[in-house]
Design a protein around this motif. Sequence first.
Motif, PDB file in Angstrom:
ATOM      1  N   VAL A  30       1.051  -1.271   0.015  1.00 30.33           N
ATOM      2  CA  VAL A  30      -0.140   0.205   0.112  1.00 30.33           C
ATOM      3  C   VAL A  30       1.108   1.163  -0.049  1.00 30.33           C
ATOM      4  O   VAL A  30       1.649   1.509   0.949  1.00 30.33           O
ATOM      5  CB  VAL A  30      -0.910   0.201   1.131  1.00 30.33           C
ATOM      6  N   GLY A  31       0.745   1.940  -1.060  1.00 33.80           N
ATOM      7  CA  GLY A  31       1.464   3.030  -1.122  1.00 33.80           C
ATOM      8  C   GLY A  31       2.733   3.138  -2.384  1.00 33.80           C
ATOM      9  O   GLY A  31       3.695   2.095  -2.230  1.00 33.80           O
ATOM     10  N   GLY A  32       2.648   4.055  -3.208  1.00 29.02           N
ATOM     11  CA  GLY A  32       3.606   3.884  -4.454  1.00 29.02           C
ATOM     12  C   GLY A  32       4.626   4.709  -4.359  1.00 29.02           C
ATOM     13  O   GLY A  32       4.854   5.498  -5.346  1.00 29.02           O
ATOM     14  N   GLY A  66       7.845  12.765  -4.970  1.00 36.13           N
ATOM     15  CA  GLY A  66       7.951  13.454  -6.015  1.00 36.13           C
ATOM     16  C   GLY A  66       7.948  14.851  -5.858  1.00 36.13           C
ATOM     17  O   GLY A  66       8.129  15.782  -6.641  1.00 36.13           O
ATOM     18  N   ARG A  67       8.301  15.183  -4.533  1.00 31.09           N
ATOM     19  CA  ARG A  67       8.315  16.541  -4.185  1.00 31.09           C
ATOM     20  C   ARG A  67       9.675  16.964  -3.439  1.00 31.09           C
ATOM     21  O   ARG A  67       9.739  18.252  -3.101  1.00 31.09           O
ATOM     22  CB  ARG A  67       7.051  16.943  -3.108  1.00 31.09           C
ATOM     23  N   ASN A  68      10.332  16.217  -3.096  1.00 31.60           N
ATOM     24  CA  ASN A  68      11.660  16.486  -2.378  1.00 31.60           C
ATOM     25  C   ASN A  68      12.631  17.254  -3.095  1.00 31.60           C
ATOM     26  O   ASN A  68      12.631  17.392  -4.156  1.00 31.60           O
ATOM     27  CB  ASN A  68      12.133  15.202  -1.635  1.00 31.60           C
ATOM     28  N   LEU A 232       2.819  -1.694   4.454  1.00 34.17           N
ATOM     29  CA  LEU A 232       2.323  -0.430   4.425  1.00 34.17           C
ATOM     30  C   LEU A 232       3.635   0.665   4.177  1.00 34.17           C
ATOM     31  O   LEU A 232       4.601   0.587   4.745  1.00 34.17           O
ATOM     32  CB  LEU A 232       1.735  -0.051   5.708  1.00 34.17           C
ATOM     33  N   ALA A 233       3.464   1.399   3.149  1.00 38.50           N
ATOM     34  CA  ALA A 233       4.242   2.351   2.741  1.00 38.50           C
ATOM     35  C   ALA A 233       3.524   3.680   2.604  1.00 38.50           C
ATOM     36  O   ALA A 233       3.732   4.396   1.588  1.00 38.50           O
ATOM     37  CB  ALA A 233       5.142   1.996   1.500  1.00 38.50           C
ATOM     38  N   THR A 234       2.938   4.339   3.494  1.00 36.71           N
ATOM     39  CA  THR A 234       2.018   5.280   3.494  1.00 36.71           C
ATOM     40  C   THR A 234       2.391   6.606   4.015  1.00 36.71           C
ATOM     41  O   THR A 234       1.688   7.592   4.142  1.00 36.71           O
ATOM     42  CB  THR A 234       0.560   5.056   4.113  1.00 36.71           C
ATOM     43  N   GLY A 376      14.699  10.664   3.497  1.00 35.85           N
ATOM     44  CA  GLY A 376      14.187   9.337   3.018  1.00 35.85           C
ATOM     45  C   GLY A 376      14.649   9.008   1.476  1.00 35.85           C
ATOM     46  O   GLY A 376      14.441   7.874   1.119  1.00 35.85           O
ATOM     47  N   VAL A 377      15.309   9.946   0.893  1.00 37.49           N
ATOM     48  CA  VAL A 377      15.459   9.560  -0.416  1.00 37.49           C
ATOM     49  C   VAL A 377      16.412   8.252  -0.563  1.00 37.49           C
ATOM     50  O   VAL A 377      15.975   7.361  -1.264  1.00 37.49           O
ATOM     51  CB  VAL A 377      16.078  10.822  -1.331  1.00 37.49           C
ATOM     52  N   GLY A 378      17.560   8.207   0.183  1.00 37.44           N
ATOM     53  CA  GLY A 378      18.313   7.055   0.162  1.00 37.44           C
ATOM     54  C   GLY A 378      17.700   6.111   1.166  1.00 37.44           C
ATOM     55  O   GLY A 378      17.586   4.792   0.909  1.00 37.44           O
TER      56      GLY A 378
HETATM   57  C1  LIG Z   1       9.414  19.177   0.330  1.00 36.41           C
HETATM   58  C2  LIG Z   1      10.250  17.690   0.849  1.00 36.41           C
HETATM   59  C3  LIG Z   1      11.674  18.016   0.760  1.00 36.41           C
HETATM   60  C4  LIG Z   1      12.251  16.759   1.030  1.00 36.41           C
HETATM   61  N1  LIG Z   1      13.703  16.600   0.802  1.00 36.41           N
HETATM   62  C5  LIG Z   1      14.499  15.575   0.915  1.00 36.41           C
HETATM   63  C6  LIG Z   1      15.821  15.456   0.602  1.00 36.41           C
HETATM   64  O1  LIG Z   1      16.194  16.286  -0.258  1.00 36.41           O
HETATM   65  N2  LIG Z   1      16.489  14.209   0.485  1.00 36.41           N
HETATM   66  C7  LIG Z   1      15.829  13.026   1.337  1.00 36.41           C
HETATM   67  O2  LIG Z   1      16.565  12.238   1.574  1.00 36.41           O
HETATM   68  N3  LIG Z   1      14.446  13.321   1.655  1.00 36.41           N
HETATM   69  C8  LIG Z   1      13.771  14.347   1.222  1.00 36.41           C
HETATM   70  N4  LIG Z   1      12.384  14.372   1.885  1.00 36.41           N
HETATM   71  C9  LIG Z   1      11.840  13.313   2.444  1.00 36.41           C
HETATM   72  C10 LIG Z   1      11.533  12.218   1.225  1.00 36.41           C
HETATM   73  O3  LIG Z   1      11.052  12.584   0.190  1.00 36.41           O
HETATM   74  C11 LIG Z   1      10.808  10.959   1.889  1.00 36.41           C
HETATM   75  O4  LIG Z   1      11.501  10.522   2.981  1.00 36.41           O
HETATM   76  C12 LIG Z   1      10.499   9.775   0.867  1.00 36.41           C
HETATM   77  O5  LIG Z   1       9.972  10.274  -0.409  1.00 36.41           O
HETATM   78  C13 LIG Z   1       9.468   8.945   1.525  1.00 36.41           C
HETATM   79  O6  LIG Z   1       9.160   7.889   0.736  1.00 36.41           O
HETATM   80  P1  LIG Z   1       8.022   7.077   1.025  1.00 36.41           P
HETATM   81  O7  LIG Z   1       7.722   6.395  -0.253  1.00 36.41           O
HETATM   82  O8  LIG Z   1       7.923   6.138   2.328  1.00 36.41           O
HETATM   83  O9  LIG Z   1       6.724   8.201   0.913  1.00 36.41           O
HETATM   84  P2  LIG Z   1       5.652   8.753  -0.234  1.00 36.41           P
HETATM   85  O10 LIG Z   1       6.411   9.093  -1.080  1.00 36.41           O
HETATM   86  O11 LIG Z   1       5.013   9.890   0.575  1.00 36.41           O
HETATM   87  O12 LIG Z   1       4.635   7.760  -0.681  1.00 36.41           O
HETATM   88  C14 LIG Z   1       3.489   7.227   0.050  1.00 36.41           C
HETATM   89  C15 LIG Z   1       2.511   7.103  -0.926  1.00 36.41           C
HETATM   90  O13 LIG Z   1       1.368   6.228  -0.040  1.00 36.41           O
HETATM   91  C16 LIG Z   1       0.095   6.793  -0.753  1.00 36.41           C
HETATM   92  N5  LIG Z   1      -0.803   6.440   0.191  1.00 36.41           N
HETATM   93  C17 LIG Z   1      -0.793   6.897   1.471  1.00 36.41           C
HETATM   94  N6  LIG Z   1      -2.118   6.331   1.928  1.00 36.41           N
HETATM   95  C18 LIG Z   1      -2.561   5.642   1.213  1.00 36.41           C
HETATM   96  C19 LIG Z   1      -3.611   4.747   0.926  1.00 36.41           C
HETATM   97  N7  LIG Z   1      -4.638   4.700   2.284  1.00 36.41           N
HETATM   98  N8  LIG Z   1      -3.921   3.755  -0.094  1.00 36.41           N
HETATM   99  C20 LIG Z   1      -3.234   3.951  -1.226  1.00 36.41           C
HETATM  100  N9  LIG Z   1      -2.127   4.784  -0.954  1.00 36.41           N
HETATM  101  C21 LIG Z   1      -1.836   5.362  -0.065  1.00 36.41           C
HETATM  102  C22 LIG Z   1       0.624   8.111  -1.092  1.00 36.41           C
HETATM  103  O14 LIG Z   1      -0.419   8.627  -2.086  1.00 36.41           O
HETATM  104  C23 LIG Z   1       1.686   8.159  -1.615  1.00 36.41           C
HETATM  105  O15 LIG Z   1       2.100   8.117  -2.950  1.00 36.41           O
HETATM  106  C24 LIG Z   1      11.712  15.511   1.389  1.00 36.41           C
HETATM  107  C25 LIG Z   1      10.161  15.545   1.800  1.00 36.41           C
HETATM  108  C26 LIG Z   1       9.347  16.735   1.329  1.00 36.41           C
HETATM  109  C27 LIG Z   1       7.926  16.630   1.466  1.00 36.41           C
END
Ligand SMILES: Cc1cc2nc3c(=O)[nH]c(=O)nc-3n(C[C@H](O)[C@H](O)[C@H](O)COP(=O)(O)OP(=O)(O)OC[C@H]3O[C@@H](n4cnc5c(N)ncnc54)[C@H](O)[C@@H]3O)c2cc1C
Length: 454
Positions: A30-32, A66-68, A232-234, A376-378
């Motif tokens: 869950v979570g892409g 997609g926003r970091n 879960l990766a939400t 969290g990028v790495g």
């Molecule tokens: C503005 C910003 C700048 C950042 N800059 C950096 C940086 O420079 N370097 C760095 O290391 N980190 C940075 N980070 C942090 C980094 O982007 C995150 O740690 C990382 O992208 C986390 O990935 P993720 O897959 O865990 O989360 P996400 O990318 O948020 O993915 C979670 C996904 O789960 C989906 N989802 C949630 N709930 C549900 C549900 N109930 N059902 C189905 N899907 C669901 C969401 O739609 C989302 O697509 C930054 C973050 C932000 C917001």
Amino acid sequence: MRRSFWIDTLPARDPHAPLDGALDADLCIVGGGYTGLWAAAYAKSLDPDRDIVLLEATRCGTGASGRNGGFLQSSLTHGIGNGLSRFPDEIEQLERLGLENFRALAGDLERLAIDAEFEPTGDLIVALEPRELADLEEEAELLRRFGHDAELLDREQVRAEVNSPMYLGGLWTRTGSALVHAGKLGDGLRAAAAGDGVRIHEYSPVRALRRTAAGVSVVTDGGVVDARRVLLATSAYPPLLRAIGRYIAPVYDYVLATEPLGERMREAIGWAGRQGISDIGNQFHYYRLTADWRIVWGGYDAVYRYGGPVGPQLDDHEPTFATLSQHFFATFPQLEGLRFSHRWGGAIDTCSRFSVFFGTALGGRVAYALGYTGLGVGASRFGARVALDLLDGRESEATALTIVRRRPVPFPPEPLRTGVIQLTRNRLAAADRNDGRRGIWLRTLDRMGLGFDS
Ligand SMILES: Cc1cc2nc3c(=O)[nH]c(=O)nc-3n(C[C@H](O)[C@H](O)[C@H](O)COP(=O)(O)OP(=O)(O)OC[C@H]3O[C@@H](n4cnc5c(N)ncnc54)[C@H](O)[C@@H]3O)c2cc1C
């Protein structure tokens, strides 16, 4: 919704169809974002025949992934200093595992043919106040102790790298740090997962998890996935397990991107090394160049709102955009007149120890990894692999570590949560104004191993 520069510059792709009807799967993710997509890649690398469904609420890779800023760092602990204070007995291992993860991630990009504009530029931390020069020295010593190539730059040297009248000194770390195009990384992982046979359904928000005799039913508006296991990766989004909500405070971070710099502006600024830059204060900016010579400039304000809402209506925040713009031109007055082409915001999954945490639920059928707190990028590649190991019952060097076995101190419930977070933000800003001195509130939190960061 405001589109980030990264999402805006991706080639158009057809979305994967929403879930419609009932499916069986061995594993449902869950979570892409990066975490979910790395988990899919790892699961397929272990067993290409494993039947995997990935459900994403909107488009894959449009959350934080997609926003970091695209700063790819080896640290799994939001920096060595934070790691050392929270996991003193494991920091050597965590640093080594972090560097291994960093190198393996770069290798995976090649193997999966993902062009994420990976640039091993290293990063530059800059001091803007005289007292911060000592902080840079301390940081340099710490980095070198753990084998990093870290060079202190004096005022002239740092300005020769990047020309800002604000810089008083710098620290250039050349190891364990690179830049990526945040959107292309997610887009490439999404394509790799689909190519590996992962069944992806987008625009399929999961509404509930229900334990069944053989596994878990994952329920969306249009269907249900009966899965043996669920990952879960939400991130910062409303959690599907109540337990997760205690540990996560969604904090909004905002970012600007400029139009491409013309030749005259490029000459005026230097920056031939193209390093990712951040300043060393508690409230810090981070900024970097894109392939077409824009500057992506974010950070400083970390906005927490009562109840921790997350949604497209929060992608805009004019007061923060105005502050960021003002600070941008104070840092680079020679770029006066340059315009911002993009502005956006994103939710960070802040936890009180600033580093990923893990857990399992529903009798071990569900596992999760979240809490990267802005780095969290790495680390998401590491988090994804550990979460899958926990789910599958596979032991590894990492699964034995405290960072995996222990969760952070929970945040208090509202309304106390808002009060504590705002007070802490206010005290951190005061420390920046007040020679870096941490008052009684911050020192108390330090002693309790608690904090607030982005
Ligand atoms: C503005 C910003 C700048 C950042 N800059 C950096 C940086 O420079 N370097 C760095 O290391 N980190 C940075 N980070 C942090 C980094 O982007 C995150 O740690 C990382 O992208 C986390 O990935 P993720 O897959 O865990 O989360 P996400 O990318 O948020 O993915 C979670 C996904 O789960 C989906 N989802 C949630 N709930 C549900 C549900 N109930 N059902 C189905 N899907 C669901 C969401 O739609 C989302 O697509 C930054 C973050 C932000 C917001």
